[in-house]
Design a protein around this motif. Structure first.
Motif, mmCIF file in Angstrom:
data_model
loop_
_atom_site.group_PDB
_atom_site.id
_atom_site.type_symbol
_atom_site.label_atom_id
_atom_site.label_comp_id
_atom_site.label_asym_id
_atom_site.label_seq_id
_atom_site.Cartn_x
_atom_site.Cartn_y
_atom_site.Cartn_z
ATOM 1 N N UNK A 1 0.855 -1.178 0.000
ATOM 2 C CA UNK A 1 0.000 0.000 0.000
ATOM 3 C C UNK A 1 0.889 1.225 0.000
ATOM 4 N N UNK A 2 0.730 2.076 -0.982
ATOM 5 C CA UNK A 2 1.568 3.273 -1.104
ATOM 6 C C UNK A 2 0.698 4.492 -0.854
ATOM 7 N N UNK A 3 1.136 5.324 0.089
ATOM 8 C CA UNK A 3 0.443 6.573 0.397
ATOM 9 C C UNK A 3 1.402 7.710 0.085
ATOM 10 N N UNK A 4 0.922 8.706 -0.623
ATOM 11 C CA UNK A 4 1.803 9.820 -0.952
ATOM 12 C C UNK A 4 1.044 11.118 -1.089
ATOM 13 N N UNK A 5 1.760 12.195 -0.889
ATOM 14 C CA UNK A 5 1.217 13.532 -1.055
ATOM 15 C C UNK A 5 1.470 13.957 -2.497
ATOM 16 N N UNK A 6 0.418 14.204 -3.259
ATOM 17 C CA UNK A 6 0.553 14.497 -4.682
ATOM 18 C C UNK A 6 1.409 15.741 -4.938
ATOM 19 N N UNK A 7 1.318 16.736 -4.070
ATOM 20 C CA UNK A 7 2.090 17.958 -4.286
ATOM 21 C C UNK A 7 3.597 17.733 -4.225
ATOM 22 N N UNK A 8 4.044 16.806 -3.385
ATOM 23 C CA UNK A 8 5.484 16.557 -3.258
ATOM 24 C C UNK A 8 5.931 15.284 -3.974
ATOM 25 N N UNK A 9 4.996 14.380 -4.257
ATOM 26 C CA UNK A 9 5.346 13.119 -4.916
ATOM 27 C C UNK A 9 4.286 12.791 -5.969
ATOM 28 N N UNK A 10 4.264 13.548 -7.084
ATOM 29 C CA UNK A 10 3.231 13.310 -8.089
ATOM 30 C C UNK A 10 3.459 12.030 -8.897
ATOM 31 N N UNK A 11 4.618 11.402 -8.751
ATOM 32 C CA UNK A 11 4.937 10.223 -9.555
ATOM 33 C C UNK A 11 4.855 8.919 -8.756
ATOM 34 N N UNK A 12 3.835 8.793 -7.928
ATOM 35 C CA UNK A 12 3.641 7.576 -7.131
ATOM 36 C C UNK A 12 3.502 6.354 -8.038
ATOM 37 N N UNK A 13 2.902 6.511 -9.210
ATOM 38 C CA UNK A 13 2.746 5.389 -10.134
ATOM 39 C C UNK A 13 4.109 4.843 -10.560
ATOM 40 N N UNK A 14 5.097 5.707 -10.709
ATOM 41 C CA UNK A 14 6.448 5.268 -11.073
ATOM 42 C C UNK A 14 7.035 4.405 -9.946
ATOM 43 N N UNK A 15 6.797 4.813 -8.704
ATOM 44 C CA UNK A 15 7.251 4.034 -7.554
ATOM 45 C C UNK A 15 6.581 2.657 -7.541
ATOM 46 N N UNK A 16 5.267 2.622 -7.753
ATOM 47 C CA UNK A 16 4.536 1.354 -7.764
ATOM 48 C C UNK A 16 5.038 0.446 -8.888
ATOM 49 N N UNK A 17 5.259 1.008 -10.063
ATOM 50 C CA UNK A 17 5.783 0.224 -11.183
ATOM 51 C C UNK A 17 7.182 -0.302 -10.870
ATOM 52 N N UNK A 18 7.992 0.503 -10.216
ATOM 53 C CA UNK A 18 9.334 0.069 -9.833
ATOM 54 C C UNK A 18 9.301 -1.080 -8.846
ATOM 55 N N UNK A 19 8.381 -1.018 -7.878
ATOM 56 C CA UNK A 19 8.239 -2.110 -6.911
ATOM 57 C C UNK A 19 7.830 -3.388 -7.637
ATOM 58 N N UNK A 20 6.831 -3.287 -8.512
ATOM 59 C CA UNK A 20 6.385 -4.461 -9.271
ATOM 60 C C UNK A 20 7.514 -5.043 -10.117
ATOM 61 N N UNK A 21 8.263 -4.174 -10.801
ATOM 62 C CA UNK A 21 9.363 -4.627 -11.655
ATOM 63 C C UNK A 21 10.445 -5.338 -10.840
ATOM 64 N N UNK A 22 10.810 -4.763 -9.692
ATOM 65 C CA UNK A 22 11.879 -5.353 -8.887
ATOM 66 C C UNK A 22 11.451 -6.657 -8.217
#
Length: 157
Positions: free
Chosen positions: A115-136
């Motif tokens: 479960x990834x929680x993020x503040x859009x104003x400071x971390x608008x690229x949460x999808x990139x983080x989720x994709x990176x977790x899935x890839x790794x």
């Protein structure tokens, strides 16, 4: 003191081993216990002085803390609610102060959910983080030669 992640290690199995070693060292040095003792001590003092202290600490820069990851062991066996099987549990971690990204890893019935929680104003690229977790995780599974088990069928009307 939080252990740094070994992002410089390319091989996923070696990276996982490096993380395990760093976390074992962190726990062995008593840092985790010291953090727990501080929290327990905070529970014995009046709320106002603790709140003032936390507000003061929040003003100090936390440049080294960019994200928080926590693992939560969940039930090993499937749960039921009113006769129906719970198919998935979703973890959520709050964000606060300067901590703007949090990842919770929850185990349930032999599966892990992130479960990834993020503040859009400071971390608008949460999808990139989720994709990176899935890839790794995919790379780790391939490298460790682990096949993904099929999901059990869920019965119900």
């Amino acid at each position: 003191m939080l252990p740094f992640l070994p992002i410089d290690v390319a091989d996923p199995v070696e990276r996982l081993e490096a993380i395990r070693q760093r976390m074992t060292g962190h726990k062995a040095r008593g840092e985790a216990q010291a953090e727990n003792s501080l929290l327990a001590l905070a529970g014995r003092f009046p709320f106002a002085p603790i709140a003032w202290s936390l507000r003061l600490l929040a003003r100090f820069p936390q440049r080294t803390v960019a994200a928080l990851v926590t693992n939560v062991p969940g039930p090993r066996d499937r749960l039921t609610v009113r006769g129906r099987t719970v198919t998935e549990l979703l973890p959520a971690t709050p964000i606060a102060m300067r901590l703007r990204t949090a990842i919770a890893v929850l185990s349930y019935a032999g599966q892990l959910t992130f479960g990834i929680t993020g503040d859009f104003d400071t971390t608008p690229d949460i999808a990139v983080l989720a994709e990176g977790i899935e890839r790794e995780i995919r790379r780790l599974r391939q490298r460790a030669e682990i096949r993904r088990p099929s999901r059990p069928e869920v019965s119900g009307p």
